[in-house]
Design a protein around this motif. Sequence first.
Motif, PDB file in Angstrom:
ATOM      1  N   LYS A   3      24.571  30.109  27.867  1.00 57.12           N
ATOM      2  CA  LYS A   3      24.980  29.518  29.139  1.00 57.12           C
ATOM      3  C   LYS A   3      25.432  30.574  30.133  1.00 57.12           C
ATOM      4  CE  LYS A   3      28.179  26.089  31.059  1.00 57.12           C
ATOM      5  NZ  LYS A   3      29.250  25.106  30.745  1.00 57.12           N
ATOM      6  N   ASN A   4      26.048  31.624  29.627  1.00 59.08           N
ATOM      7  CA  ASN A   4      26.580  32.664  30.499  1.00 59.08           C
ATOM      8  C   ASN A   4      25.662  33.873  30.631  1.00 59.08           C
ATOM      9  OD1 ASN A   4      29.620  31.994  31.300  1.00 59.08           O
ATOM     10  ND2 ASN A   4      29.258  31.200  29.235  1.00 59.08           N
ATOM     11  N   GLY A   5      24.439  33.732  30.160  1.00 56.29           N
ATOM     12  CA  GLY A   5      23.459  34.794  30.321  1.00 56.29           C
ATOM     13  C   GLY A   5      23.745  36.050  29.530  1.00 56.29           C
ATOM     14  N   LEU A   6      24.486  35.908  28.426  1.00 53.41           N
ATOM     15  CA  LEU A   6      24.858  37.070  27.621  1.00 53.41           C
ATOM     16  C   LEU A   6      23.939  37.263  26.416  1.00 53.41           C
ATOM     17  CD1 LEU A   6      28.711  36.521  27.717  1.00 53.41           C
ATOM     18  CD2 LEU A   6      27.367  38.113  29.088  1.00 53.41           C
ATOM     19  N   LEU A   7      22.988  36.352  26.252  1.00 53.41           N
ATOM     20  CA  LEU A   7      22.047  36.432  25.141  1.00 53.41           C
ATOM     21  C   LEU A   7      20.718  35.896  25.637  1.00 53.41           C
ATOM     22  CD1 LEU A   7      22.210  37.201  22.065  1.00 53.41           C
ATOM     23  CD2 LEU A   7      22.465  34.767  21.609  1.00 53.41           C
ATOM     24  N   ASP A   8      19.633  36.579  25.296  1.00 54.01           N
ATOM     25  CA  ASP A   8      18.318  36.173  25.771  1.00 54.01           C
ATOM     26  C   ASP A   8      17.762  34.979  25.012  1.00 54.01           C
ATOM     27  OD1 ASP A   8      18.235  38.142  27.666  1.00 54.01           O
ATOM     28  OD2 ASP A   8      17.296  39.606  26.331  1.00 54.01           O
ATOM     29  N   GLY A   9      18.255  34.756  23.820  1.00 55.39           N
ATOM     30  CA  GLY A   9      17.726  33.678  23.003  1.00 55.39           C
ATOM     31  C   GLY A   9      17.341  34.176  21.631  1.00 55.39           C
ATOM     32  N   SER A  10      16.448  33.445  20.976  1.00 57.85           N
ATOM     33  CA  SER A  10      16.038  33.825  19.634  1.00 57.85           C
ATOM     34  C   SER A  10      14.569  33.530  19.441  1.00 57.85           C
ATOM     35  CB  SER A  10      16.855  33.046  18.586  1.00 57.85           C
ATOM     36  OG  SER A  10      16.550  31.673  18.655  1.00 57.85           O
ATOM     37  N   PHE A  11      13.970  34.202  18.495  1.00 58.74           N
ATOM     38  CA  PHE A  11      12.580  33.923  18.158  1.00 58.74           C
ATOM     39  C   PHE A  11      12.457  32.674  17.299  1.00 58.74           C
ATOM     40  CE2 PHE A  11      11.691  38.439  19.104  1.00 58.74           C
ATOM     41  CZ  PHE A  11      10.572  38.266  19.887  1.00 58.74           C
ATOM     42  N   CYS A  12      13.532  32.316  16.605  1.00 51.54           N
ATOM     43  CA  CYS A  12      13.452  31.244  15.614  1.00 51.54           C
ATOM     44  C   CYS A  12      14.031  29.934  16.098  1.00 51.54           C
ATOM     45  CB  CYS A  12      14.167  31.670  14.332  1.00 51.54           C
ATOM     46  SG  CYS A  12      15.930  31.988  14.553  1.00 51.54           S
ATOM     47  N   GLY A  13      14.520  29.880  17.348  1.00 53.53           N
ATOM     48  CA  GLY A  13      15.079  28.646  17.858  1.00 53.53           C
ATOM     49  C   GLY A  13      16.430  28.304  17.258  1.00 53.53           C
ATOM     50  N   GLY A  14      17.157  29.313  16.785  1.00 49.70           N
ATOM     51  CA  GLY A  14      18.502  29.088  16.273  1.00 49.70           C
ATOM     52  C   GLY A  14      18.577  28.734  14.806  1.00 49.70           C
ATOM     53  N   ARG A  15      17.562  29.151  14.041  1.00 47.54           N
ATOM     54  CA  ARG A  15      17.565  28.848  12.602  1.00 47.54           C
ATOM     55  C   ARG A  15      18.078  30.019  11.762  1.00 47.54           C
ATOM     56  NH1 ARG A  15      12.596  26.891  14.411  1.00 47.54           N
ATOM     57  NH2 ARG A  15      11.532  28.745  13.626  1.00 47.54           N
ATOM     58  N   GLY A  16      18.464  31.111  12.404  1.00 49.89           N
ATOM     59  CA  GLY A  16      18.993  32.257  11.679  1.00 49.89           C
ATOM     60  C   GLY A  16      17.953  33.123  11.019  1.00 49.89           C
ATOM     61  N   ASP A  17      16.688  33.008  11.446  1.00 51.86           N
ATOM     62  CA  ASP A  17      15.611  33.720  10.766  1.00 51.86           C
ATOM     63  C   ASP A  17      15.241  35.059  11.404  1.00 51.86           C
ATOM     64  OD1 ASP A  17      15.344  31.670   8.943  1.00 51.86           O
ATOM     65  OD2 ASP A  17      13.834  30.614  10.131  1.00 51.86           O
ATOM     66  N   CYS A  18      15.511  35.234  12.705  1.00 51.59           N
ATOM     67  CA  CYS A  18      14.931  36.394  13.398  1.00 51.59           C
ATOM     68  C   CYS A  18      15.898  37.562  13.588  1.00 51.59           C
ATOM     69  CB  CYS A  18      14.362  35.971  14.750  1.00 51.59           C
ATOM     70  SG  CYS A  18      15.610  35.519  15.969  1.00 51.59           S
ATOM     71  N   GLY A  19      17.191  37.318  13.561  1.00 55.13           N
ATOM     72  CA  GLY A  19      18.144  38.399  13.714  1.00 55.13           C
ATOM     73  C   GLY A  19      18.351  38.892  15.125  1.00 55.13           C
ATOM     74  N   ARG A  20      17.838  38.177  16.132  1.00 49.41           N
ATOM     75  CA  ARG A  20      17.968  38.631  17.512  1.00 49.41           C
ATOM     76  C   ARG A  20      19.320  38.287  18.125  1.00 49.41           C
ATOM     77  NH1 ARG A  20      14.660  36.936  21.668  1.00 49.41           N
ATOM     78  NH2 ARG A  20      15.069  38.907  22.708  1.00 49.41           N
ATOM     79  N   CYS A  21      20.098  37.429  17.472  1.00 50.21           N
ATOM     80  CA  CYS A  21      21.375  37.019  18.057  1.00 50.21           C
ATOM     81  C   CYS A  21      22.559  37.647  17.324  1.00 50.21           C
ATOM     82  CB  CYS A  21      21.491  35.493  18.060  1.00 50.21           C
ATOM     83  SG  CYS A  21      21.558  34.743  16.417  1.00 50.21           S
ATOM     84  N   VAL A  22      22.361  38.839  16.792  1.00 45.11           N
ATOM     85  CA  VAL A  22      23.438  39.516  16.066  1.00 45.11           C
ATOM     86  C   VAL A  22      24.587  39.852  17.019  1.00 45.11           C
ATOM     87  CG1 VAL A  22      24.086  41.568  14.745  1.00 45.11           C
ATOM     88  CG2 VAL A  22      21.871  40.465  14.350  1.00 45.11           C
ATOM     89  N   VAL A  23      25.814  39.533  16.607  1.00 50.83           N
ATOM     90  CA  VAL A  23      27.015  39.909  17.340  1.00 50.83           C
ATOM     91  C   VAL A  23      27.966  40.600  16.368  1.00 50.83           C
ATOM     92  CG1 VAL A  23      26.823  38.013  19.003  1.00 50.83           C
ATOM     93  CG2 VAL A  23      28.151  37.696  16.904  1.00 50.83           C
ATOM     94  N   GLN A  24      28.892  41.369  16.920  1.00 51.65           N
ATOM     95  CA  GLN A  24      29.911  42.014  16.094  1.00 51.65           C
ATOM     96  C   GLN A  24      31.289  41.520  16.547  1.00 51.65           C
ATOM     97  OE1 GLN A  24      30.403  46.260  16.495  1.00 51.65           O
ATOM     98  NE2 GLN A  24      31.247  46.474  14.436  1.00 51.65           N
ATOM     99  N   PHE A  25      32.017  40.911  15.630  1.00 53.21           N
ATOM    100  CA  PHE A  25      33.373  40.466  15.923  1.00 53.21           C
ATOM    101  C   PHE A  25      34.320  41.655  15.815  1.00 53.21           C
ATOM    102  CE2 PHE A  25      31.473  36.400  15.194  1.00 53.21           C
ATOM    103  CZ  PHE A  25      32.253  35.486  15.880  1.00 53.21           C
ATOM    104  N   LEU A  26      35.021  41.920  16.889  1.00 52.28           N
ATOM    105  CA  LEU A  26      36.010  42.991  16.906  1.00 52.28           C
ATOM    106  C   LEU A  26      37.400  42.454  16.569  1.00 52.28           C
ATOM    107  CD1 LEU A  26      34.808  44.833  20.140  1.00 52.28           C
ATOM    108  CD2 LEU A  26      34.044  45.156  17.784  1.00 52.28           C
ATOM    109  N   LYS A  27      37.625  41.170  16.842  1.00 51.47           N
ATOM    110  CA  LYS A  27      38.865  40.486  16.477  1.00 51.47           C
ATOM    111  C   LYS A  27      38.521  39.046  16.122  1.00 51.47           C
ATOM    112  CE  LYS A  27      41.970  43.152  19.502  1.00 51.47           C
ATOM    113  NZ  LYS A  27      42.907  43.079  20.674  1.00 51.47           N
ATOM    114  N   GLY A  28      39.309  38.460  15.236  1.00 59.10           N
ATOM    115  CA  GLY A  28      39.112  37.063  14.872  1.00 59.10           C
ATOM    116  C   GLY A  28      37.822  36.808  14.134  1.00 59.10           C
ATOM    117  N   VAL A  29      37.493  37.648  13.165  1.00 60.48           N
ATOM    118  CA  VAL A  29      36.221  37.548  12.439  1.00 60.48           C
ATOM    119  C   VAL A  29      36.186  36.296  11.557  1.00 60.48           C
ATOM    120  CG1 VAL A  29      34.605  38.750  10.939  1.00 60.48           C
ATOM    121  CG2 VAL A  29      36.199  40.056  12.370  1.00 60.48           C
TER     122      VAL A  29
END
Length: 560
Positions: free
Chosen positions: A44-70
């Motif tokens: 919604k905020n334009g911080l991620l382009d999307g995913s190849f898998c439609g949100g099924r966790g298969d493509c790895g394009r939405c990797v984030v790193q939690f710096l706090k509150g993991v």
Amino acid sequence: MSELIKITVVMNDEKPHGENDGTSDGEKELTQEAALTLMPVLLKNGLLDGSFCGGRGDCGRCVVQFLKGVPLPTGLERSRLEPEELRQGYRLACVTRPKTDCTVRVVGAQEVKTPIVTEVTKTGADIIANTEMQEMDSGKENACYIAAVDLGTTTIAMQLKDAATGTVADTYCEMNPQRKYGTDVLARIQASVEGQGEDLRRLVCGVILRGLRQFAKNLQKKAGEGTLSDRLIPVNEKGNAGKILGMCIAGNTVMEHLLLGMDVSSLGKAPFVPVEKGLQSITAAHLFAGMEEWSEELRMADGGALFDMPVYIAPCMSAFVGGDIVAGLYALGLLPDRQAENGERQAALFIDLGTNGEMVITDGQRMIVTAAAAGPAFEGDGTMMGTDRIALTAQLLQSGILDETGLLKEPYFTQGVRIEDAREVAAAGRQVKNGCYFKQEDVRSLQMAKAAVRAGVEILWEEMGRPEIEKVFLAGGFGYYLDVEAAVVVGLLPSHMRGRVRAAGNTSLAGAYEMGRELCGKRLDAASLEERTHLAESINLADTERFEGLYLKYMNLGEN
């Protein structure tokens, strides 16, 4: 409503992995419900382009790193990410659900850039210039133009062409921004059904608008004059001279429905019935309705004349064989014509391979069409292009590393085959530096895709009466870059087609131009085009008795 939590997104963070001190040159604070995954708020905020898998966790394009509150990793994340990555706070935005206030850094995956093909190999009927338009186009300064659009699921290509000569005046290309909702049409159907239809429409309209603005700007430079009021339609004293006569858009059935704001729910479930299959003739004002900035520019352009610029949307044949295929067949002169009954007929095969592999066979009078669900294997998954996968599979098969059943020998079965000198990419959810891995699951997805297509080709051939195939046209970017010999080696194409295969290039774009030119010049009417389109017979492979047996047969790799 569940509890709201605060999500701080770190911006412009260049610290190496593991240096998680939570500081950054810029931050953006967001809020969302604790019950939701992280992906919607990032999209919604334009911080991620999307995913190849439609949100099924298969493509790895939405990797984030939690710096706090993991948050604790899900089972899917444990299977997709390495233990050390999990310990460093890496998660998948599409499945992770932070429960408390947190700080995250978007990592994503660097994907291989998909080349956008606009070239066309002249293998079909020659373009015959419209005499009336030639008279209008007596000099370069008086040229008039057609805007053609290839509305692809992955890419969008636009060209401005001289209406008389077909000379390319300008080109504009973008990746389809709808990819943020997933790379396949089913993911976008789901997004539309869930209330994102207007956003999907506006995303594509924005691309087309940017392309038209570029065309107008360059036409203005070419003319050496013009003001804001005639920027998009520089009509001079000769009337139509210099005018963009109209625009024609060709895409698959789902893409065209989304563009027009139509209900796509019936395209995602049996019996897969489109809302509309015929040629759509609208105006620019209709197409860009609700785009405030565009509407204002329309009002200022030539006293509002551009509101009436004709826009044509290519007709479809079925839910699975869309306007891009019709445009391609039109460009190559392959649409059936009853007037050709007494002429010499040669059988030809047209194949456009992507997530939905469309295939057409014709003998000049009869035409049969079908489509096979190929998945992302031919498009690629961000690690390498689909054509590279075909070439690599053929190489591994010939070297003995891969057998005909699709099994890699050890140690490659366990760890995959490392591809040297590749860019840093995501492979099976992991960050792999200085190369990527072609893994056993990659081989399997390619086998499944090629088996479906190869079975479809054979069924079309049998339904047509097993004719001698004289020409095979491979359309689109996949066909343009495909090593035909490698395709034969792995069994994607039958061996008897050697020497008869031609890369036709972007036939969708070429056909959009030709249809647009003919429609604007009144040399083609909607009824005539739809009559020729409706002559096609459509086969649903899932309802064909032989499909399952052929599919299993062609799962094996090798010439056949």
